[in-house]
Design a protein around this motif. Sequence first.
Motif, PDB file in Angstrom:
ATOM      1  N   ALA A 205      97.999  20.907 -31.994  1.00 36.84           N
ATOM      2  CA  ALA A 205      98.427  19.670 -32.654  1.00 36.84           C
ATOM      3  C   ALA A 205      97.260  18.803 -33.100  1.00 36.84           C
ATOM      4  CB  ALA A 205      99.330  18.870 -31.711  1.00 36.84           C
ATOM      5  N   ILE A 206      96.145  18.852 -32.382  1.00 34.42           N
ATOM      6  CA  ILE A 206      94.982  18.040 -32.772  1.00 34.42           C
ATOM      7  C   ILE A 206      94.444  18.520 -34.119  1.00 34.42           C
ATOM      8  CG2 ILE A 206      92.651  17.314 -32.146  1.00 34.42           C
ATOM      9  CD1 ILE A 206      93.460  17.729 -29.208  1.00 34.42           C
ATOM     10  N   SER A 207      94.201  19.819 -34.222  1.00 34.96           N
ATOM     11  CA  SER A 207      93.713  20.375 -35.493  1.00 34.96           C
ATOM     12  C   SER A 207      94.708  20.120 -36.614  1.00 34.96           C
ATOM     13  CB  SER A 207      93.474  21.885 -35.352  1.00 34.96           C
ATOM     14  OG  SER A 207      92.466  22.156 -34.394  1.00 34.96           O
ATOM     15  N   ALA A 208      95.997  20.275 -36.314  1.00 33.26           N
ATOM     16  CA  ALA A 208      97.027  20.098 -37.340  1.00 33.26           C
ATOM     17  C   ALA A 208      97.040  18.666 -37.854  1.00 33.26           C
ATOM     18  CB  ALA A 208      98.397  20.463 -36.763  1.00 33.26           C
ATOM     19  N   ARG A 209      97.052  17.692 -36.960  1.00 32.32           N
ATOM     20  CA  ARG A 209      97.151  16.300 -37.400  1.00 32.32           C
ATOM     21  C   ARG A 209      95.905  15.855 -38.145  1.00 32.32           C
ATOM     22  NH1 ARG A 209     100.673  12.401 -33.587  1.00 32.32           N
ATOM     23  NH2 ARG A 209      99.914  11.001 -35.217  1.00 32.32           N
ATOM     24  N   LEU A 210      94.730  16.313 -37.720  1.00 36.08           N
ATOM     25  CA  LEU A 210      93.501  15.953 -38.432  1.00 36.08           C
ATOM     26  C   LEU A 210      93.482  16.584 -39.825  1.00 36.08           C
ATOM     27  CD1 LEU A 210      90.860  16.257 -35.549  1.00 36.08           C
ATOM     28  CD2 LEU A 210      91.702  14.151 -36.619  1.00 36.08           C
ATOM     29  N   PHE A 211      93.948  17.818 -39.933  1.00 36.71           N
ATOM     30  CA  PHE A 211      93.978  18.495 -41.234  1.00 36.71           C
ATOM     31  C   PHE A 211      94.975  17.804 -42.156  1.00 36.71           C
ATOM     32  CE2 PHE A 211      94.966  21.722 -44.365  1.00 36.71           C
ATOM     33  CZ  PHE A 211      93.766  22.412 -44.528  1.00 36.71           C
ATOM     34  N   LEU A 212      96.156  17.472 -41.634  1.00 35.72           N
ATOM     35  CA  LEU A 212      97.168  16.809 -42.443  1.00 35.72           C
ATOM     36  C   LEU A 212      96.708  15.431 -42.904  1.00 35.72           C
ATOM     37  CD1 LEU A 212      98.957  19.160 -41.473  1.00 35.72           C
ATOM     38  CD2 LEU A 212     100.782  17.490 -41.051  1.00 35.72           C
ATOM     39  N   ALA A 213      95.890  14.779 -42.085  1.00 39.19           N
ATOM     40  CA  ALA A 213      95.382  13.459 -42.472  1.00 39.19           C
ATOM     41  C   ALA A 213      94.410  13.556 -43.637  1.00 39.19           C
ATOM     42  CB  ALA A 213      94.704  12.798 -41.281  1.00 39.19           C
ATOM     43  N   ALA A 214      93.719  14.697 -43.732  1.00 42.30           N
ATOM     44  CA  ALA A 214      92.698  14.853 -44.772  1.00 42.30           C
ATOM     45  C   ALA A 214      93.203  15.598 -46.004  1.00 42.30           C
ATOM     46  CB  ALA A 214      91.488  15.597 -44.197  1.00 42.30           C
ATOM     47  N   SER A 215      94.351  16.270 -45.885  1.00 47.58           N
ATOM     48  CA  SER A 215      94.840  17.096 -46.997  1.00 47.58           C
ATOM     49  C   SER A 215      96.331  16.869 -47.212  1.00 47.58           C
ATOM     50  CB  SER A 215      94.597  18.586 -46.703  1.00 47.58           C
ATOM     51  OG  SER A 215      93.237  18.833 -46.399  1.00 47.58           O
ATOM     52  N   GLU A 216      96.739  16.898 -48.441  1.00 51.25           N
ATOM     53  CA  GLU A 216      98.157  16.795 -48.778  1.00 51.25           C
ATOM     54  C   GLU A 216      98.732  18.185 -49.015  1.00 51.25           C
ATOM     55  OE1 GLU A 216      98.548  14.259 -52.127  1.00 51.25           O
ATOM     56  OE2 GLU A 216      97.951  12.429 -51.049  1.00 51.25           O
ATOM     57  N   GLY A 217     100.039  18.284 -48.866  1.00 49.15           N
ATOM     58  CA  GLY A 217     100.707  19.541 -49.189  1.00 49.15           C
ATOM     59  C   GLY A 217     101.277  20.283 -48.003  1.00 49.15           C
ATOM     60  N   LEU A 218     100.983  19.828 -46.771  1.00 48.52           N
ATOM     61  CA  LEU A 218     101.519  20.481 -45.574  1.00 48.52           C
ATOM     62  C   LEU A 218     102.274  19.465 -44.730  1.00 48.52           C
ATOM     63  CD1 LEU A 218      98.497  22.707 -44.409  1.00 48.52           C
ATOM     64  CD2 LEU A 218     100.528  23.436 -45.683  1.00 48.52           C
ATOM     65  N   ALA A 219     103.150  19.980 -43.850  1.00 47.49           N
ATOM     66  CA  ALA A 219     103.925  19.098 -42.970  1.00 47.49           C
ATOM     67  C   ALA A 219     104.225  19.831 -41.663  1.00 47.49           C
ATOM     68  CB  ALA A 219     105.231  18.680 -43.644  1.00 47.49           C
ATOM     69  N   LEU A 220     104.437  19.069 -40.604  1.00 42.91           N
ATOM     70  CA  LEU A 220     104.839  19.649 -39.327  1.00 42.91           C
ATOM     71  C   LEU A 220     106.297  20.070 -39.402  1.00 42.91           C
ATOM     72  CD1 LEU A 220     103.229  17.098 -36.831  1.00 42.91           C
ATOM     73  CD2 LEU A 220     102.359  19.351 -37.464  1.00 42.91           C
ATOM     74  N   ALA A 221     106.624  21.179 -38.740  1.00 49.36           N
ATOM     75  CA  ALA A 221     107.996  21.678 -38.725  1.00 49.36           C
ATOM     76  C   ALA A 221     108.509  21.710 -37.286  1.00 49.36           C
ATOM     77  CB  ALA A 221     108.063  23.074 -39.331  1.00 49.36           C
ATOM     78  N   GLY A 222     109.489  20.875 -36.978  1.00 49.08           N
ATOM     79  CA  GLY A 222     110.106  20.889 -35.657  1.00 49.08           C
ATOM     80  C   GLY A 222     109.216  20.361 -34.545  1.00 49.08           C
ATOM     81  N   GLU A 223     109.619  20.640 -33.305  1.00 47.54           N
ATOM     82  CA  GLU A 223     108.910  20.199 -32.116  1.00 47.54           C
ATOM     83  C   GLU A 223     107.772  21.170 -31.781  1.00 47.54           C
ATOM     84  OE1 GLU A 223     109.563  17.321 -30.458  1.00 47.54           O
ATOM     85  OE2 GLU A 223     110.946  16.944 -32.120  1.00 47.54           O
ATOM     86  N   PRO A 224     106.816  20.759 -30.913  1.00 47.56           N
ATOM     87  CA  PRO A 224     105.754  21.684 -30.502  1.00 47.56           C
ATOM     88  C   PRO A 224     106.327  22.990 -29.964  1.00 47.56           C
ATOM     89  CG  PRO A 224     105.231  19.470 -29.780  1.00 47.56           C
ATOM     90  CD  PRO A 224     106.628  19.407 -30.340  1.00 47.56           C
ATOM     91  N   VAL A 225     105.747  24.095 -30.370  1.00 48.43           N
ATOM     92  CA  VAL A 225     106.212  25.420 -29.963  1.00 48.43           C
ATOM     93  C   VAL A 225     105.796  25.711 -28.525  1.00 48.43           C
ATOM     94  CG1 VAL A 225     106.028  27.886 -30.440  1.00 48.43           C
ATOM     95  CG2 VAL A 225     106.159  26.247 -32.333  1.00 48.43           C
TER      96      VAL A 225
END
Length: 267
Positions: A205-225
Amino acid sequence: MIVYDFHMRRIIGNYRLQPALAALLVLLLLAACNSARGETWRRIQEEGVLRIGVDPTYPPFATLEGDTLVGIDADLGRALAADLGLEAEFRGIGYDGLYDALATEQVDLLISALVVRPEMMRDFAYSSPYFDAGQVLVVPEGSAIGGLEEMGGRTLAVELGAEGHVTGTEWQRRLSGLEVAPYNTADEALGAALAGEADAALVDAISARLFLAASEGLALAGEPVAPEPFAIVFRIEDETLQEAVGESLERLRRRGELEAIIGRWME
């Protein structure tokens, strides 16, 4: 409670104490127990300082800018202290020495991106989680994929050797046609999902949220796996401190301050 009751029964049996005297001894022991539970919290209130142990080498949770500690854990520690009418005093400790520093009372608690570890719960207690760093599914914006169970016949990008790689391989046995594509880093796996080389990425989740903050076009899907909760750590006997900090953490959560702190460093 059970331990003291057991010992009192032995005392009563061995020395045939009168019921009134036995009851008095039980009350004295219980009073001593309650006093020990609240001793740390009373000392903190008297001094007005909350001593927080933290490893200052793990951005965005804690890192040094000059002589100032910054990051999610730093802001959370200051917010908790302020809510409790205290001053936060941070003590930088190497990751491997954090629990030892707490056990030897060099600090009052730990706020240092520490995962809840059940094997440590004999000697330490954990707050409710303040961040979940577990594996999350990231998909292109507008994607119909809502979870791993919908990845049959699709390609899943993962970080080579990471927890997401392990989880993806496990799901590969359940879902027909799921292809797991490993990349050297979490950012490369996310980049593959963004570029359309993969239908989704499974990363922390850390890598995901930092990447999403810097780039557009992606989104989280559902709850943590695969959840990986971070929590505040206390000595197990400091129950009054645990209650005070736990209530303060819940107030920060209800007021939206906790998510604001996280968003400040991840959005």
